[in-house]
Scaffold this active site. Structure first.
Site, PDB file in Angstrom:
ATOM      1  N   PHE A 162      21.005  32.052  66.023  1.00 40.73           N
ATOM      2  CA  PHE A 162      21.656  32.988  65.118  1.00 40.73           C
ATOM      3  C   PHE A 162      21.475  34.376  65.696  1.00 40.73           C
ATOM      4  O   PHE A 162      20.378  34.730  66.143  1.00 40.73           O
ATOM      5  CB  PHE A 162      21.043  32.927  63.715  1.00 40.73           C
ATOM      6  CG  PHE A 162      21.398  31.687  62.933  1.00 40.73           C
ATOM      7  CD1 PHE A 162      22.443  31.707  62.017  1.00 40.73           C
ATOM      8  CD2 PHE A 162      20.684  30.510  63.117  1.00 40.73           C
ATOM      9  CE1 PHE A 162      22.768  30.569  61.297  1.00 40.73           C
ATOM     10  CE2 PHE A 162      21.009  29.375  62.400  1.00 40.73           C
ATOM     11  CZ  PHE A 162      22.058  29.397  61.481  1.00 40.73           C
ATOM     12  N   ALA A 163      22.532  35.198  65.667  1.00 43.61           N
ATOM     13  CA  ALA A 163      22.474  36.521  66.286  1.00 43.61           C
ATOM     14  C   ALA A 163      21.345  37.375  65.720  1.00 43.61           C
ATOM     15  O   ALA A 163      20.827  38.251  66.421  1.00 43.61           O
ATOM     16  CB  ALA A 163      23.808  37.242  66.099  1.00 43.61           C
ATOM     17  N   ASP A 164      20.953  37.121  64.463  1.00 45.30           N
ATOM     18  CA  ASP A 164      19.836  37.868  63.864  1.00 45.30           C
ATOM     19  C   ASP A 164      18.600  37.821  64.763  1.00 45.30           C
ATOM     20  O   ASP A 164      17.844  38.799  64.860  1.00 45.30           O
ATOM     21  CB  ASP A 164      19.481  37.265  62.504  1.00 45.30           C
ATOM     22  CG  ASP A 164      20.692  37.046  61.622  1.00 45.30           C
ATOM     23  OD1 ASP A 164      20.794  37.682  60.579  1.00 45.30           O
ATOM     24  OD2 ASP A 164      21.555  36.221  62.000  1.00 45.30           O
ATOM     25  N   GLU A 179      17.817  26.843  72.001  1.00 53.09           N
ATOM     26  CA  GLU A 179      17.111  25.965  71.069  1.00 53.09           C
ATOM     27  C   GLU A 179      18.047  24.856  70.562  1.00 53.09           C
ATOM     28  O   GLU A 179      19.128  25.150  70.056  1.00 53.09           O
ATOM     29  CB  GLU A 179      16.569  26.786  69.896  1.00 53.09           C
ATOM     30  CG  GLU A 179      15.549  27.839  70.329  1.00 53.09           C
ATOM     31  CD  GLU A 179      15.313  28.898  69.285  1.00 53.09           C
ATOM     32  OE1 GLU A 179      15.884  28.776  68.168  1.00 53.09           O
ATOM     33  OE2 GLU A 179      14.574  29.864  69.553  1.00 53.09           O
ATOM     34  N   LEU A 187      10.888  27.429  70.545  1.00 52.96           N
ATOM     35  CA  LEU A 187      11.422  28.427  69.619  1.00 52.96           C
ATOM     36  C   LEU A 187      10.842  29.798  69.948  1.00 52.96           C
ATOM     37  O   LEU A 187       9.954  30.311  69.258  1.00 52.96           O
ATOM     38  CB  LEU A 187      11.096  28.042  68.175  1.00 52.96           C
ATOM     39  CG  LEU A 187      11.557  26.649  67.731  1.00 52.96           C
ATOM     40  CD1 LEU A 187      11.220  26.432  66.271  1.00 52.96           C
ATOM     41  CD2 LEU A 187      13.048  26.473  67.961  1.00 52.96           C
ATOM     42  N   SER A 188      11.356  30.405  70.998  1.00 60.89           N
ATOM     43  CA  SER A 188      10.905  31.744  71.394  1.00 60.89           C
ATOM     44  C   SER A 188      12.074  32.454  72.070  1.00 60.89           C
ATOM     45  O   SER A 188      12.332  32.255  73.266  1.00 60.89           O
ATOM     46  CB  SER A 188       9.711  31.674  72.347  1.00 60.89           C
ATOM     47  OG  SER A 188       9.385  32.965  72.835  1.00 60.89           O
ATOM     48  N   GLU A 189      12.792  33.262  71.306  1.00 59.56           N
ATOM     49  CA  GLU A 189      13.963  33.942  71.850  1.00 59.56           C
ATOM     50  C   GLU A 189      13.597  34.870  73.000  1.00 59.56           C
ATOM     51  O   GLU A 189      14.364  34.993  73.969  1.00 59.56           O
ATOM     52  CB  GLU A 189      14.678  34.715  70.742  1.00 59.56           C
ATOM     53  CG  GLU A 189      15.507  33.863  69.798  1.00 59.56           C
ATOM     54  CD  GLU A 189      14.660  33.048  68.830  1.00 59.56           C
ATOM     55  OE1 GLU A 189      15.196  32.097  68.228  1.00 59.56           O
ATOM     56  OE2 GLU A 189      13.454  33.364  68.678  1.00 59.56           O
ATOM     57  N   HIS A 202      20.098  35.278  58.466  1.00 54.95           N
ATOM     58  CA  HIS A 202      20.950  34.406  59.266  1.00 54.95           C
ATOM     59  C   HIS A 202      22.428  34.784  59.154  1.00 54.95           C
ATOM     60  O   HIS A 202      23.305  33.958  59.418  1.00 54.95           O
ATOM     61  CB  HIS A 202      20.788  32.941  58.831  1.00 54.95           C
ATOM     62  CG  HIS A 202      19.441  32.365  59.097  1.00 54.95           C
ATOM     63  ND1 HIS A 202      18.319  32.753  58.405  1.00 54.95           N
ATOM     64  CD2 HIS A 202      19.031  31.417  59.978  1.00 54.95           C
ATOM     65  CE1 HIS A 202      17.272  32.064  58.842  1.00 54.95           C
ATOM     66  NE2 HIS A 202      17.679  31.251  59.801  1.00 54.95           N
TER      67      HIS A 202
END
Length: 328
Positions: A81-83, A27, A56-58, A127
């Site tokens: 962000f790893a979250d 992203e 925006l779709s991990e 985050h």
């Protein structure tokens, strides 16, 4: 002086230059933005469509990266962000990791998922996490973490050579720190590399009072505690920083330690540190003088307010206090 973020950026440029079949997805990674932490700056300008900013779709990003890897290319996916890697859990655990061995023959899946992790930036509960523990023990999945001692290009090459999907955690505060080189940390400490592990030590100390084991993002807090313990308490510590978190590499020199302390910034309960202790106890049981100490973040969400965030996450003072209490 080269900062860790700059070092990572240079490594990605070199990798893309060397391999025309390598893709980078994430992203907002394209220029002029160049990613939330600027690690991908300049890549889309130089390498065109092989570097793609995505919706925006991990889950979708990771699925596409895994598909590219399955089809014979290589892929690096950036999770902003790893979250948010939790949104990729199904693609990582049930598709990418299992694809290495569920087709009746070994299938390489050269996929690296980069995860900027950790707190101490005031970003709040969603985050600021260090979610490494949630992926330990998944067959076919390896975990690495950036350190200020290891060359990022060599780590990427190592991850791709495994032929299995890898999560690569990069502490956000570490981005601003300098890379160490030449075996020198500062006026007190030296370091040497032993495969996937950096050993930080004091010259002339053959039997440290305590050996700390910590991932790369904890390096500077561990060093600060080690300095204070030496100057204030005359306690000498070593630090082992593995670039590969799981499967854990062989950790050198532990037979000489009077005490072992594992430090991490993930929340307590079912931790990476507990897994490290499980692996070390059979090896060290006959020589241990006291139980292995485990230090992790509190069982809490991570507040945005700096003074509250510091209470939840692991700080150098807590490391120092835990070691003093264990050795008293």
């Amino acid at each position: 002086m080269t900062r860790v973020s700059e070092h990572l950026n240079r490594a990605l440029h070199d990798l893309m230059e060397a391999d025309p079949h390598l893709h980078i997805l994430g992203e907002d990674i394209s220029d002029p933005y160049g990613g939330a932490f600027k690690v991908t700056k300049g890549l889309s300008t130089r390498f065109g469509t092989r570097v793609r900013s995505t919706p925006l779709s991990e889950g979708a990003i990771t699925g596409v990266g895994a598909g590219l890897a399955l089809a014979g290319d290589r892929a690096i996916v950036e999770i902003m962000f790893a979250d948010f890697v939790a949104l990729s859990f199904d693609q990582l655990v049930n598709f990418a990791a299992k694809s290495t061995s569920m087709y009746g023959r070994p299938v390489p899946i050269p996929l690296v998922v980069r995860c900027p992790s950790g707190g101490n930036r005031g970003y709040g509960p969603t985050h600021s996490q260090s979610p490494q523990k949630h992926f330990i023990g998944v067959p076919g999945l390896a975990l690495f973490e950036m350190t200020p001692f290891h060359d990022a290009g060599e780590l990427f090459t190592r991850m791709f050579a495994l032929g299995r999907p890898c999560l690569f955690f990069e502490d956000k505060v570490l981005y601003t720190r300098r890379m160490y080189s030449g075996g020198v940390v500062d006026d007190l400490f030296r370091y040497e590399l032993d495969g996937d592990v950096a050993r930080v030590f004091l010259d002339g100390v053959t039997e440290p009072d305590c050996t700390l084991i910590a991932p790369g993002g904890m390096t500077h807090r561990a060093l600060s505690a080690m300095r204070a313990l030496l100057l204030e308490q005359d306690l000498a510590c070593e630090l082992l920083v593995p670039a590969r978190l799981h499967p854990l590499p062989e950790l050198p020199g532990l037979e000489r330690a009077r005490h072992v302390c594992v430090v991490e910034d993930g929340s307590e309960g079912g931790t990476w540190g507990a897994e490290v202790a499980r692996l070390l106890y059979p090896r060290l049981w006959s020589g241990l003088r006291r139980p292995i100490s485990l230090i992790s973040a509190a069982d809490s969400v991570i507040p945005a307010a700096p003074h509250l965030e510091r209470e939840v996450l692991v700080q150098a003072g807590r490391i120092q206090q835990t070691i003093m209490e264990a050795l008293s």
